[in-house]
Design a protein around this motif. Structure first.
Motif, PDB file in Angstrom:
ATOM      1  N   VAL A   1      10.421  -0.004  -6.250  1.00 62.45           N
ATOM      2  CA  VAL A   1       9.751  -1.419  -6.728  1.00 62.45           C
ATOM      3  C   VAL A   1      10.087  -2.318  -5.583  1.00 62.45           C
ATOM      4  CG1 VAL A   1      10.149  -3.427  -8.194  1.00 62.45           C
ATOM      5  CG2 VAL A   1      10.185  -1.291  -8.976  1.00 62.45           C
ATOM      6  N   TYR A   2       8.986  -3.132  -5.071  1.00 66.18           N
ATOM      7  CA  TYR A   2       9.026  -4.114  -3.918  1.00 66.18           C
ATOM      8  C   TYR A   2       9.327  -5.768  -4.478  1.00 66.18           C
ATOM      9  CZ  TYR A   2       6.736  -6.771  -0.058  1.00 66.18           C
ATOM     10  OH  TYR A   2       6.594  -7.348   0.984  1.00 66.18           O
ATOM     11  N   LEU A   3      10.065  -6.172  -4.212  1.00 62.30           N
ATOM     12  CA  LEU A   3      10.353  -7.667  -4.373  1.00 62.30           C
ATOM     13  C   LEU A   3      10.103  -8.331  -3.086  1.00 62.30           C
ATOM     14  CD1 LEU A   3      13.935  -6.622  -6.242  1.00 62.30           C
ATOM     15  CD2 LEU A   3      11.645  -7.148  -7.175  1.00 62.30           C
ATOM     16  N   ASN A   4       9.221  -8.937  -3.158  1.00 63.39           N
ATOM     17  CA  ASN A   4       8.637  -9.932  -2.020  1.00 63.39           C
ATOM     18  C   ASN A   4       9.518 -11.196  -2.264  1.00 63.39           C
ATOM     19  OD1 ASN A   4       7.437 -11.452  -0.279  1.00 63.39           O
ATOM     20  ND2 ASN A   4       5.200 -10.878  -1.241  1.00 63.39           N
TER      21      ASN A   4
ATOM     22  N   THR B   1      -1.342 -11.229  -4.854  1.00 68.30           N
ATOM     23  CA  THR B   1      -1.163 -11.280  -6.431  1.00 68.30           C
ATOM     24  C   THR B   1      -2.785 -11.658  -6.897  1.00 68.30           C
ATOM     25  OG1 THR B   1      -0.719 -13.566  -5.955  1.00 68.30           O
ATOM     26  CG2 THR B   1       1.043 -11.877  -6.665  1.00 68.30           C
ATOM     27  N   ASN B   2      -3.758 -11.164  -6.169  1.00 71.51           N
ATOM     28  CA  ASN B   2      -5.098 -11.342  -6.443  1.00 71.51           C
ATOM     29  C   ASN B   2      -6.075 -10.223  -6.332  1.00 71.51           C
ATOM     30  OD1 ASN B   2      -5.864 -14.443  -7.325  1.00 71.51           O
ATOM     31  ND2 ASN B   2      -4.323 -14.510  -5.447  1.00 71.51           N
ATOM     32  N   SER B   3      -6.662  -9.686  -5.298  1.00 73.80           N
ATOM     33  CA  SER B   3      -7.541  -8.855  -5.096  1.00 73.80           C
ATOM     34  C   SER B   3      -6.736  -7.442  -4.569  1.00 73.80           C
ATOM     35  CB  SER B   3      -8.569  -8.967  -3.901  1.00 73.80           C
ATOM     36  OG  SER B   3      -7.789  -9.224  -2.601  1.00 73.80           O
ATOM     37  N   LYS B   4      -5.369  -7.776  -3.935  1.00 73.60           N
ATOM     38  CA  LYS B   4      -4.609  -6.469  -3.568  1.00 73.60           C
ATOM     39  C   LYS B   4      -3.244  -6.351  -4.561  1.00 73.60           C
ATOM     40  CE  LYS B   4      -5.902  -7.236   1.254  1.00 73.60           C
ATOM     41  NZ  LYS B   4      -5.524  -7.454   2.422  1.00 73.60           N
ATOM     42  N   CYS B   5      -3.558  -6.849  -5.724  1.00 75.06           N
ATOM     43  CA  CYS B   5      -2.210  -6.963  -6.596  1.00 75.06           C
ATOM     44  C   CYS B   5      -1.579  -5.516  -7.074  1.00 75.06           C
ATOM     45  CB  CYS B   5      -2.587  -7.654  -7.840  1.00 75.06           C
ATOM     46  SG  CYS B   5      -3.899  -7.037  -8.844  1.00 75.06           S
ATOM     47  N   SER B   6      -0.642  -5.392  -7.188  1.00 73.25           N
ATOM     48  CA  SER B   6      -0.050  -3.952  -7.442  1.00 73.25           C
ATOM     49  C   SER B   6       1.146  -4.280  -8.574  1.00 73.25           C
ATOM     50  CB  SER B   6       0.504  -3.449  -5.987  1.00 73.25           C
ATOM     51  OG  SER B   6       1.385  -2.266  -6.447  1.00 73.25           O
ATOM     52  N   TYR B   7       1.267  -3.335  -9.356  1.00 71.77           N
ATOM     53  CA  TYR B   7       1.976  -3.295 -10.472  1.00 71.77           C
ATOM     54  C   TYR B   7       3.217  -3.164  -9.899  1.00 71.77           C
ATOM     55  CZ  TYR B   7       4.632  -1.623 -14.676  1.00 71.77           C
ATOM     56  OH  TYR B   7       5.580  -1.584 -15.583  1.00 71.77           O
ATOM     57  N   TRP B   8       3.803  -2.505  -8.815  1.00 72.67           N
ATOM     58  CA  TRP B   8       4.834  -2.315  -8.070  1.00 72.67           C
ATOM     59  C   TRP B   8       5.434  -3.480  -7.144  1.00 72.67           C
ATOM     60  CZ3 TRP B   8       6.950   1.331 -11.016  1.00 72.67           C
ATOM     61  CH2 TRP B   8       6.113   2.453 -11.626  1.00 72.67           C
ATOM     62  N   HIS B   9       4.911  -4.316  -7.146  1.00 75.05           N
ATOM     63  CA  HIS B   9       5.071  -5.666  -6.393  1.00 75.05           C
ATOM     64  C   HIS B   9       5.064  -6.859  -6.964  1.00 75.05           C
ATOM     65  CE1 HIS B   9       3.268  -9.463  -4.311  1.00 75.05           C
ATOM     66  NE2 HIS B   9       4.288  -9.082  -3.081  1.00 75.05           N
ATOM     67  N   PHE B  10       6.258  -7.382  -6.919  1.00 74.24           N
ATOM     68  CA  PHE B  10       6.597  -8.856  -7.519  1.00 74.24           C
ATOM     69  C   PHE B  10       6.793 -10.028  -6.410  1.00 74.24           C
ATOM     70  CE2 PHE B  10       7.541  -5.633 -10.374  1.00 74.24           C
ATOM     71  CZ  PHE B  10       7.227  -5.966 -11.688  1.00 74.24           C
ATOM     72  N   ARG B  11       6.392 -11.046  -6.455  1.00 77.01           N
ATOM     73  CA  ARG B  11       6.626 -12.118  -5.437  1.00 77.01           C
ATOM     74  C   ARG B  11       7.384 -13.348  -6.280  1.00 77.01           C
ATOM     75  NH1 ARG B  11       1.922 -13.698  -1.886  1.00 77.01           N
ATOM     76  NH2 ARG B  11       0.690 -13.959  -3.841  1.00 77.01           N
TER      77      ARG B  11
ATOM     78  N   ASP C   1       0.898  -1.258  -0.107  1.00 76.85           N
ATOM     79  CA  ASP C   1       0.008   0.083  -0.033  1.00 76.85           C
ATOM     80  C   ASP C   1       0.747   1.211  -0.064  1.00 76.85           C
ATOM     81  OD1 ASP C   1      -2.682   1.504   0.393  1.00 76.85           O
ATOM     82  OD2 ASP C   1      -1.641   2.051   2.144  1.00 76.85           O
ATOM     83  N   ALA C   2       1.809   1.147   0.630  1.00 74.93           N
ATOM     84  CA  ALA C   2       2.690   2.487   1.041  1.00 74.93           C
ATOM     85  C   ALA C   2       3.345   2.725  -0.364  1.00 74.93           C
ATOM     86  CB  ALA C   2       3.680   2.295   2.190  1.00 74.93           C
ATOM     87  N   VAL C   3       4.124   1.661  -0.873  1.00 71.74           N
ATOM     88  CA  VAL C   3       4.828   1.784  -2.042  1.00 71.74           C
ATOM     89  C   VAL C   3       4.164   2.365  -3.392  1.00 71.74           C
ATOM     90  CG1 VAL C   3       6.002   0.689  -3.801  1.00 71.74           C
ATOM     91  CG2 VAL C   3       6.726  -0.020  -1.497  1.00 71.74           C
ATOM     92  N   GLY C   4       2.869   1.757  -3.265  1.00 71.55           N
ATOM     93  CA  GLY C   4       1.717   2.341  -4.238  1.00 71.55           C
ATOM     94  C   GLY C   4       1.634   3.873  -4.449  1.00 71.55           C
TER      95      GLY C   4
END
Length: 420
Positions: free
Chosen positions: A132-135, A144-154, A117-120
């Motif tokens: 960019v957040y690398l999980n 990676t479903n309802s809360k997916c973000s372009y800036w997050h990669f798991r 949320d904060a990165v977005g």
């Protein structure tokens, strides 16, 4: 050396595709990566192991052109978030103030949710200064479903993927009849319980769920009351997503309380737990993960070197995925700009220690091979002994990516300059 040879072939191919100079356009540039995870408190042993892992592989990639086609220098900056979302947001601000454009975190999905949320919000408000957040390990499927973000990669497999693999294995074990679900009381634990009930109900409707408990994360110091309750339920199997001290102390209580059923876990190989188990539960503890201690080859060499250097075990293989993906996407983008690198990360396919992997464009969930391992005596065939216990996690089943891949409901909101 098979992995290195495969990777070298990929690097050569990338160089031909991009042209010889382009792949090394940013050679020598420093890329700062902020590590935001617990370095104090009950989960400190996990965080400390992981920050050493990031530093260890930063050094590997910094000094090996075969591993690092971008030719950049990675610098890992550690922040102790004390397993707190609030502390993590403070760490994020400090990292940004230090010019960091890439962050990594994985211990605790509550923390991950706050960071996503904060990165977005930061990226929306600060064009040209995107993060960019690398999980590496936070596995709540919602990310990676309802809360997916372009800036997050798991780079780990999510709970639903691991449970697909785990239940595929369980369905062929007729002696598993009564299951008890014991998990941590936050999003990850809730998801483990949810998917266990849902998928077991589909694959093995005859299995009874004879009990279910949720406990506070990193707060319980004595699990003996839970073990007594599980024994009284008649459960022959425990399914738990517990990690760190919560799994270590659970196994200690199971040992002392005389429980002799099976355990299906995600994190048996993590700091402290092998010692707590000792030589007990041979053939009765199972772990599903994207890597394990007896993969051999280049991974085996790295594990041996890590153990010699730190007197500790390397288990967070997503660290390797992250440096692989980051270096290759920087080379592909010909830039260290997070906006360009994020675009290059989408759909990226590369060779890693567990075969061919792909960062799925639709939701930024890495698709990869998973393994089921079981706790048994170390042997000539499976020699690696975590925490020098004389025991090991030996592979018993391999799940190709298609087996555990799960659909996504993600509706990715991409930057306006990006094609949908």
């Amino acid at each position: 050396m098979q992995f290195r040879k495969r990777l070298f072939g990929l690097v050569v191919g990338a160089g031909l595709a991009l042209n010889a100079g382009a792949a090394f356009a940013q050679k020598g540039e420093t890329v700062k990566l902020a590590f935001i995870d617990p370095l104090s408190g009950l989960m400190a042993s996990v965080g400390q192991n992981q920050v050493r892992s990031f530093q260890f592989f930063a050094d590997k990639f910094n000094n090996d052109a075969m591993l690092n086609p971008a030719g950049v220098k990675f610098e890992v900056i550690a922040f102790d978030n004390k397993l707190s979302p609030t502390e993590s947001l403070t760490a994020l601000k400090a990292a940004i103030d230090q010019g960091v454009r890439y962050i990594t975190q994985g211990d605790g999905s509550a923390v991950a949710a706050a960071l996503i949320d904060a990165v977005g919000k930061h990226n929306d408000r600060n064009p040209g200064k995107e993060i960019v957040y690398l999980n590496h390990s936070a596995v709540d499927p919602d990310f990676t479903n309802s809360k997916c973000s372009y800036w997050h990669f798991r780079f780990d497999a999510d709970t639903s993927m691991k449970m697909e693999a785990m239940t595929t294995f369980i369905k062929d074990l007729p002696d598993v009849k009564k299951v008890y679900l014991l998990n941590q009381n936050y999003s990850h634990g809730h998801q483990v319980a949810k998917f266990a009930k849902e998928i077991l109900g589909r694959k093995r409707p005859d299995i009874q769920i004879v009990g279910e408990d949720l406990h506070q994360l990193a707060q319980v110091r004595d699990f003996s009351p839970y073990i007594a309750k599980i024994r009284a339920s008649g459960a022959d199997t425990i399914v738990t997503g517990n990690w760190g001290s919560d799994l270590t102390l659970l196994m200690k209580a199971a040992n002392e309380g005389g429980y002799n059923g099976k355990f299906f876990t995600f994190y048996t190989g993590v700091s402290g737990t092998p010692t707590a188990i000792g030589k007990s539960f041979e053939g009765k503890i199972f772990q599903v993960s994207y890597n394990h201690y007896n993969m051999g080859g280049q991974m085996g060499e790295w594990q041996a070197e890590y153990k010699k250097k730190f007197n500790d075990d390397f288990y967070t293989g997503s660290v390797i995925h992250i440096f692989n993906a980051l270096s290759q996407s920087i080379a592909k983008a010909k830039s260290t700009d997070p906006v360009k690198v994020a675009a290059a990360l989408e759909g990226l396919r590369f060779k890693s220690f567990n075969g061919d992997v792909e960062m799925r464009r639709a939701d930024h969930q890495l698709q990869q091979t998973l393994y089921m391992t079981t706790w048994q005596k170390a042997s000539a065939e499976f020699p690696y002994s975590p925490e020098n216990t004389g025991m090991t996690l030996a592979p018993v089943k391999t799940f190709e990516p298609y087996v555990s891949s799960t659909p996504t409901s993600c509706r990715m909101k991409r930057p306006s300059s990006r094609p949908a």
